[in-house]
Design an enzyme around this catalytic site. Structure first.
Site, short mmCIF file in Angstrom:
data_model
loop_
_atom_site.label_atom_id
_atom_site.label_comp_id
_atom_site.label_asym_id
_atom_site.label_seq_id
_atom_site.Cartn_x
_atom_site.Cartn_y
_atom_site.Cartn_z
N LYS A 44 0.85 -1.20 0.00
CA LYS A 44 0.00 0.00 0.00
C LYS A 44 0.89 1.25 0.00
O LYS A 44 2.09 1.17 0.28
CB LYS A 44 -0.92 -0.01 1.22
CG LYS A 44 -0.19 -0.03 2.55
CD LYS A 44 -1.16 -0.19 3.71
CE LYS A 44 -0.41 -0.29 5.01
NZ LYS A 44 -1.12 0.24 6.14
N ARG A 141 -10.52 -0.05 14.59
CA ARG A 141 -10.44 0.70 13.33
C ARG A 141 -11.57 0.27 12.41
O ARG A 141 -12.57 0.96 12.28
CB ARG A 141 -9.05 0.47 12.70
CG ARG A 141 -8.66 1.46 11.66
CD ARG A 141 -7.16 1.46 11.39
NE ARG A 141 -6.64 0.19 10.89
CZ ARG A 141 -5.37 0.02 10.51
NH1 ARG A 141 -4.52 1.03 10.57
NH2 ARG A 141 -4.94 -1.15 10.07
N HIS A 171 -6.03 -7.48 13.00
CA HIS A 171 -4.82 -6.66 13.01
C HIS A 171 -4.54 -6.24 14.44
O HIS A 171 -5.45 -5.87 15.18
CB HIS A 171 -5.06 -5.43 12.12
CG HIS A 171 -3.82 -4.61 11.87
ND1 HIS A 171 -2.68 -5.14 11.30
CD2 HIS A 171 -3.55 -3.30 12.10
CE1 HIS A 171 -1.77 -4.18 11.18
NE2 HIS A 171 -2.26 -3.07 11.66
N ARG A 224 1.07 -10.90 6.95
CA ARG A 224 1.10 -9.70 6.11
C ARG A 224 2.35 -8.90 6.47
O ARG A 224 2.44 -8.34 7.56
CB ARG A 224 -0.15 -8.84 6.36
CG ARG A 224 -1.46 -9.57 6.15
CD ARG A 224 -2.66 -8.64 6.31
NE ARG A 224 -2.69 -7.96 7.59
CZ ARG A 224 -3.27 -8.45 8.69
NH1 ARG A 224 -3.87 -9.64 8.67
NH2 ARG A 224 -3.26 -7.75 9.81
N TYR A 270 16.43 31.71 4.23
CA TYR A 270 15.29 32.51 4.70
C TYR A 270 15.42 32.84 6.18
O TYR A 270 15.80 31.99 6.99
CB TYR A 270 13.98 31.74 4.50
CG TYR A 270 13.55 31.67 3.05
CD1 TYR A 270 13.29 32.82 2.32
CD2 TYR A 270 13.38 30.44 2.43
CE1 TYR A 270 12.88 32.75 0.99
CE2 TYR A 270 12.96 30.35 1.11
CZ TYR A 270 12.71 31.52 0.40
OH TYR A 270 12.31 31.44 -0.90
N CYS A 316 14.56 25.27 2.32
CA CYS A 316 13.62 25.95 1.42
C CYS A 316 12.74 24.91 0.74
O CYS A 316 12.88 23.71 0.97
CB CYS A 316 14.38 26.74 0.35
SG CYS A 316 15.72 27.75 1.00
N MET A 317 11.86 25.35 -0.15
CA MET A 317 10.95 24.42 -0.81
C MET A 317 11.71 23.41 -1.68
O MET A 317 11.37 22.23 -1.73
CB MET A 317 9.94 25.17 -1.68
CG MET A 317 8.87 24.26 -2.27
SD MET A 317 7.73 25.08 -3.37
CE MET A 317 6.70 25.96 -2.24
N ASP A 318 12.78 23.88 -2.36
CA ASP A 318 13.45 23.01 -3.33
C ASP A 318 14.95 22.86 -3.08
O ASP A 318 15.63 22.14 -3.82
CB ASP A 318 13.29 23.60 -4.75
CG ASP A 318 11.91 24.16 -4.95
OD1 ASP A 318 10.97 23.36 -4.97
OD2 ASP A 318 11.76 25.39 -5.05
C1 PLP Z 1 -4.11 -4.29 8.09
C2 PLP Z 1 -2.64 -4.22 7.94
N1 PLP Z 1 -1.93 -5.34 7.79
C3 PLP Z 1 -0.59 -5.34 7.67
C4 PLP Z 1 0.13 -4.16 7.67
C5 PLP Z 1 1.62 -4.20 7.53
O1 PLP Z 1 2.21 -3.77 8.73
P1 PLP Z 1 3.80 -3.72 8.87
O2 PLP Z 1 4.26 -2.69 7.91
O3 PLP Z 1 4.00 -3.30 10.28
O4 PLP Z 1 4.30 -5.07 8.55
C6 PLP Z 1 -0.56 -2.96 7.81
C7 PLP Z 1 0.19 -1.70 7.81
O5 PLP Z 1 -0.04 -0.79 8.53
C8 PLP Z 1 -1.98 -2.98 7.95
O6 PLP Z 1 -2.68 -1.86 8.10
#
Ligand code: PLP
Length: 391
Positions: A44, A141, A171, A224, A270, A316-318
Site C-alpha cells: 500500500k 479501526r 490486526h 502480512r 530565509y 527551502c521548498m526546493d
Molecule cells: C491491516 C494491515 N496489515 C498489515 C500491515 C503491515 O504492517 P507492517 O508494515 O507493520 O508489517 C498494515 C500496515 O499498517 C496494515 O494496516
C-alpha cells in the site's frame, strides 16, 4: 544495458531502492516462517514510497504469494500495470465499487454485515467477489466486533453465489511492543472468533511484520509483511530482539549544485537565521520540503565522502544548504539517507529527528523525487512521474 542516471532525469536528486536487499528481506522472512505459512506482501501507499510495481514483482519473485493494499485504487493500479497475483484490499471499499473489484479479480475486505448486504446488490454469480472478513479484536479501526455478526456474515458468504469466502483476518495494535498483554488479549479474541466458524476459509492471517517476527503463535497460515520487507524495524523497542537481520532498501541522494566560501558574519537562507562564525565553505543541495525533506530537518547531518556535515539555515521548498569542512567539487554525491564508506544515516535517525516513526519517512519523500531501482547490483530502471510525461 547500463543506465546513465543523468540521461534519465535532469535533476540531481534521487531515491535508490535496492531490490536485492528487499528480495533478501523477504527470503529471510520466508525462512523464519513455517514452510506452510504464506507471505502477503503489503505494498500500500506506493509500497511505503518505494514503488508498488517494482516491490510487488520482487516480493513475488522472493516467494510472496499475495499482495495487499489499503484502497481499491491501489489494487486497480497494480492490475493496470500487469500484475496478475492475488491482491487484497485491506481497507474499506464503497459497496458500489465492488463490481470493479470482482471484474479485476481483486479481493475485498468485509467490514460489517450491512456492508456485505449492500455489496450483494452490485455483484453477480458470473463474476463472484472474493472476500476476506475483517475481525476487529481490539484495534478499533474497521471490522466485525462480535461472534454473532461474524456468523451472520459467514452465512451470507456461504449462501450467496456472488461471493467466495476466501479469508478471515485481524490486526494487532501493539505487536511491536515488548509488553505482550494486549497482543495476547487480541490473539485470544481472534482465536475465539475463529473457533466459532462452521468452516474455515483458505486464508487465516493476523500478523503484521512485528507479530511475524516476534510471535509464531499468531502466524496461522499467512502473514502480512510490510515494514520488515523494506528492511526496517517495526519499532525501536523490538529492534534489538529481531530474530533475523533486515537490510534497509531505501536511500536518498543528491549532488552539490553550488559551493562557495562565505565570510564570518554572512547569513544563509530565509530568515537569515544562520550566520557563519568564521570563513566557511557552504554547499547547496537541490532538495527541499516540497520533496518531503521537511523544514524540521534543519541541523540534520548528511554524508559526503563518508563524513557527516550539517544542514545550516532554513530548508527551502526546493533547496537547502550544508556546511562543508573544505572546498568540495560541484557534482559531488551527497547521501541524505543511506551509506557512504563506513558511515550510515538510517531512516531511524531521520525519524528520530522528526520525532516520528520510520514508516513515515519513505512515504513522505514525494514523487517529485525519481526512484532508481537497483537489481543484481546494477541500476535497472527509473520511476519518475514528471519525466514520464517527457519520454
Ligand atoms: C491491516 C494491515 N496489515 C498489515 C500491515 C503491515 O504492517 P507492517 O508494515 O507493520 O508489517 C498494515 C500496515 O499498517 C496494515 O494496516
Amino acid at each position: 544495458m547500463v543506465l546513465d542516471l543523468r540521461k534519465e532525469f535532469f535533476r540531481d536528486t534521487w531515491v535508490e531502492i535496492n531490490l536485492d536487499y528487499l528480495y533478501e528481506n523477504v527470503t529471510r522472512m520466508k525462512q523464519h516462517l513455517a514452510a506452510d505459512t504464506s507471505i502477503i506482501a503489503v505494498v500500500k501507499a506506493n509500497a511505503y514510497g518505494h514503488g508498488d510495481l517494482q516491490v510487488a514483482q520482487t516480493a513475488l519473485e522472493a516467494g510472496a504469494t499475495m499482495l495487499a493494499v489499503a484502497f481499491l485504487d491501489e489494487a486497480v493500479a497494480l492490475r493496470k500495470q500487469g500484475l496478475k497475483a492475488p491482491v487484497l484490499v485491506l481497507g474499506a471499499t464503497r459497496p458500489e465499487d465492488a463490481r470493479i473489484a470482482a471484474e479485476l479479480d481483486i479481493c475485498l475486505t468485509a467490514t460489517s454485515k450491512e456492508w456485505l448486504c449492500e455489496v450483494e446488490h452490485h455483484v453477480t454469480s458470473n463474476s463472484p467477489l472474493s472476500i476476506h472478513v475483517k475481525c476487529d479484536t481490539g484495534m478499533g479501526r474497521i471490522g466485525i466486533r462480535s461472534i454473532e455478526e461474524l456468523l451472520e456474515v459467514v452465512e451470507i458468504l456461504r449462501d450467496s453465489e456472488c461471493f467466495v469466502f476466501n479469508g478471515v483476518f485481524t490486526h494487532y495494535a501493539t505487536a511491536d511492543e515488548l509488553d505482550t498483554q494486549y497482543f495476547k488479549y487480541q490473539l485470544e479474541k481472534f482465536e475465539e472468533m475463529l473457533n466459532s466458524l462452521p468452516v474455515r476459509p483458505p486464508f487465516i492471517h493476523s500478523s503484521n511484520s512485528a507479530a511475524s517476527l516476534m510471535h509464531p503463535s499468531s502466524h496461522f497460515n499467512s502473514v502480512r509483511i510490510g515494514i520488515a520487507m523494506y528492511g526496517l524495524t517495526p519499532s525501536l523497542e523490538i529492534k534489538d530482539h529481531l530474530p533475523i537481520p533486515l537490510k534497509q532498501s531505501f536511500s536518498l541522494h543528491c549532488r552539490l549544485v553550488q559551493v562557495k566560501e562565505v565570510e564570518a558574519g554572512e547569513k544563509i537562507s530565509y530568515g537569515a537565521t544562520y550566520e557563519a562564525s568564521d570563513r566557511e565553505w557552504i554547499g547547496t543541495l537541490p532538495i527541499g520540503y516540497a520533496d518531503g525533506w521537511l523544514r524540521r530537518l534543519q541541523g540534520q547531518e548528511v554524508l559526503i565522502e563518508g563524513r557527516r556535515m550539517p544542514i545550516v539555515g532554513r530548508i527551502c521548498m526546493d533547496q537547502c544548504m550544508i556546511r562543508l569542512p573544505h572546498k568540495v567539487e560541484v557534482g559531488t554525491r551527497v547521501t541524505l539517507i543511506g551509506q557512504q564508506l563506513d558511515q550510515s544515516i538510517l531512516i531511524d535517525e531521520i525519524a528520530k529527528h522528526l520525532e516520528t516513526i520510520n514508516y513515515e519517512i519513505p512515504c513522505i519523500i514525494s514523487n517529485r523525487v525519481p526512484r532508481v531501482y537497483v537489481r543484481n547490483g546494477k541500476y535497472q530502471s527509473v520511476e519518475n512521474n514528471i519525466m514520464s510525461l517527457w519520454k
